[in-house]
Design a protein around this motif. Structure first.
Motif, PDB file in Angstrom:
ATOM      1  N   ASP A 316      38.550  36.337  43.403  1.00  9.15           N
ATOM      2  CA  ASP A 316      38.791  37.383  44.395  1.00  9.15           C
ATOM      3  C   ASP A 316      39.344  38.634  43.710  1.00  9.15           C
ATOM      4  O   ASP A 316      40.472  39.074  43.965  1.00  9.15           O
ATOM      5  N   ALA A 317      38.513  39.229  42.831  1.00  7.84           N
ATOM      6  CA  ALA A 317      38.947  40.404  42.073  1.00  7.84           C
ATOM      7  C   ALA A 317      39.280  41.585  42.976  1.00  7.84           C
ATOM      8  O   ALA A 317      40.079  42.446  42.604  1.00  7.84           O
ATOM      9  N   ALA A 318      38.701  41.636  44.177  1.00  9.41           N
ATOM     10  CA  ALA A 318      38.953  42.767  45.055  1.00  9.41           C
ATOM     11  C   ALA A 318      40.393  42.791  45.573  1.00  9.41           C
ATOM     12  O   ALA A 318      40.885  43.851  45.984  1.00  9.41           O
ATOM     13  N   SER A 319      41.068  41.641  45.552  1.00 10.59           N
ATOM     14  CA  SER A 319      42.428  41.589  46.084  1.00 10.59           C
ATOM     15  C   SER A 319      43.496  41.753  45.000  1.00 10.59           C
ATOM     16  O   SER A 319      44.691  41.576  45.287  1.00 10.59           O
ATOM     17  N   VAL A 320      43.087  42.083  43.781  1.00 12.03           N
ATOM     18  CA  VAL A 320      44.068  42.308  42.712  1.00 12.03           C
ATOM     19  C   VAL A 320      44.907  43.537  43.060  1.00 12.03           C
ATOM     20  O   VAL A 320      44.345  44.596  43.384  1.00 12.03           O
ATOM     21  N   PRO A 321      46.231  43.468  43.027  1.00 16.83           N
ATOM     22  CA  PRO A 321      47.052  44.658  43.310  1.00 16.83           C
ATOM     23  C   PRO A 321      46.684  45.808  42.377  1.00 16.83           C
ATOM     24  O   PRO A 321      46.330  45.601  41.209  1.00 16.83           O
ATOM     25  N   ALA A 322      46.736  47.008  42.916  1.00 18.49           N
ATOM     26  CA  ALA A 322      46.300  48.166  42.139  1.00 18.49           C
ATOM     27  C   ALA A 322      47.128  48.339  40.867  1.00 18.49           C
ATOM     28  O   ALA A 322      46.586  48.649  39.803  1.00 18.49           O
ATOM     29  N   SER A 323      48.447  48.116  40.953  1.00 16.85           N
ATOM     30  CA  SER A 323      49.288  48.299  39.769  1.00 16.85           C
ATOM     31  C   SER A 323      48.980  47.265  38.699  1.00 16.85           C
ATOM     32  O   SER A 323      48.955  47.578  37.504  1.00 16.85           O
ATOM     33  N   VAL A 324      48.712  46.011  39.111  1.00 19.89           N
ATOM     34  CA  VAL A 324      48.379  44.964  38.143  1.00 19.89           C
ATOM     35  C   VAL A 324      47.027  45.249  37.494  1.00 19.89           C
ATOM     36  O   VAL A 324      46.866  45.130  36.274  1.00 19.89           O
ATOM     37  N   GLY A 325      46.052  45.642  38.301  1.00 21.89           N
ATOM     38  CA  GLY A 325      44.743  45.969  37.743  1.00 21.89           C
ATOM     39  C   GLY A 325      44.791  47.160  36.814  1.00 21.89           C
ATOM     40  O   GLY A 325      44.123  47.183  35.765  1.00 21.89           O
TER      41      GLY A 325
END
Length: 416
Positions: A316-325
């Motif tokens: 579920d790459a779409a749910s990765v938090p923006a800061s972590v990504g």
């Protein structure tokens, strides 16, 4: 004429200051005014001082034996010689506290006492070790000047006059030279230690500066993301304000967007707290990368001629938090840049894995380069910045050489 008037009208000496003995001693012995400050001896100092004392006693005993064999010397002179020798041996323990005073005192004592010869040599050596050459010149010059008179007064029964004079002159010069050599070596060691301490301090300051710059860059990125979240929240709140008669479904959807944007803004705000923000940056307003941009980054590296293999196993790459990504993207970007500089032509493997509720792991590894690679200047500030990013995100980052001689960067980022 009164005493005060006589004192005012008395002639004042304006000649050279070294004419007076007290001024001369003050100029030559800088420790004369600091006699109360006595440094503590270390264990090594005790061993050296005791060895010097034993050496002085041994030489004194040899001299005393020579005095007993000399029947032409008056008994009173022999007794005075041995008394001065004993006092000189006891004075060896003062050589560290008053090197100039002891060496200067041994000039007349060594001239009168044959049993004090060892103490005179030790005092001269100590003076050469602990004082500059201008102090040693006075004592050594006086000793050298008295050598011919000494053997004229007390000739050596085993050596000719000229040979005895030359032998003692050579011994005195060798003692001074040895002492100056030891002093120069000690000064060199102190200089090297000082340089090492300054180099460590400069390296620590560079690392702190790199850490501060990394924090400022992260703060700027967080500012841009937070501004985006708040702008989105303001737009939806304004729509609700101007459309109070909107359908219930639209109001619920807008409220959900506002709630989600506020939640994400709070998360970004927690990350930016404690990070000092600098002035405006050239990156202000630039879209920030996410984990989805890894494919584009790898493709650009391949177009530049690098051999890159991407192994992405993210649930579920779409749910990765923006800061972590964003942090994961910056880690891969910096690692690819380092591999391109320090291991050109080597195949780089990029692995990204993780899922919601687990840690997001990022690993970039490259083998050693083939052939010799010209050295590339660098202070490791990029890796310091990556570690700072991972720490602020709540994770950790490690980097170093692999057993095969390559290089690996491994990071763990929390995914809540």
């Amino acid at each position: 004429m009164t005493d005060d008037k006589a004192a005012r009208t008395a002639p004042v000496y304006t000649g050279p200051r070294w004419f007076f003995p007290s001024a001369l001693i003050h100029e030559l012995d800088p420790d004369a005014s600091r006699s109360g400050r006595r440094p503590r001896r270390t264990a090594r100092d005790w061993v050296v001082d005791f060895s010097c004392f034993l050496l002085a006693v041994l030489i004194g005993l040899v001299g005393a034996e020579a005095l007993r064999d000399n029947t032409e010397l008056p008994h009173a002179v022999a007794v005075l010689d041995q008394v001065l020798g004993a006092l000189s041996c006891a004075a060896v323990w003062l050589r560290r506290r008053r090197p100039f005073g002891l060496a200067a005192a041994m000039v007349p004592v060594g001239f009168l006492s044959e049993t004090s010869g060892g103490v005179a040599i030790i005092a001269l050596f100590t003076l050469a070790v602990h004082r500059p050459l201008r102090y040693v010149a006075w004592v050594a010059g006086a000793q050298l000047a008295l050598v011919p008179l000494y053997f004229w007064w007390r000739p050596d029964p085993d050596l000719p006059y000229a040979a005895a004079v030359v032998l003692l002159l050579v011994l005195t010069v060798a003692t001074v030279g040895w002492g100056m050599f030891v002093r120069s070596k000690r000064q060199l060691m102190l200089s090297l230690r000082d340089r090492a301490r300054r180099a460590e301090t400069e390296a620590r300051l560079r690392a702190e500066q790199a850490q501060r710059l990394a924090r400022e860059a992260i703060a700027r990125e967080m500012h841009d993301v937070l501004a985006h979240r708040l702008t989105l929240l303001s737009v939806h709140a304004g729509a609700l304000e101007f459309r109070p008669d909107a359908p219930r479904d639209e109001i619920a959807r807008a409220a959900g967007v506002i709630r989600e944007s506020a939640h994400e803004a709070l998360q970004d705000l927690r990350e930016i707290i404690g990070v000092l923000r600098a002035g405006d940056s050239e990156d202000a307003g630039r879209p920030q990368p996410t984990l989805a941009a890894l494919d584009t980054l790898v493709a650009e590296s391949r177009q530049a001629g690098m051999k890159v293999t991407l192994d992405q196993r993210v649930t579920d790459a779409a749910s990765v938090p923006a800061s972590v990504g964003r942090t994961a993207y910056r880690i891969v970007q910096e690692a690819l840049t380092n591999a391109r500089k320090h291991a050109p032509g080597a195949e780089v493997t990029v692995s990204v894995a993780g899922g919601p509720g687990e840690d997001l792991t990022v690993r970039v590894r490259n083998p050693p380069p083939e052939g010799d690679v010209p050295p590339v200047p660098g202070a490791g500030q990029g890796l310091i910045g990556l570690r700072e990013r991972a720490t602020l995100a709540g994770g950790s980052l490690e980097h170093g050489r692999t057993p095969e001689g390559g290089f690996e960067v491994s990071a763990r980022l929390p995914w809540r």
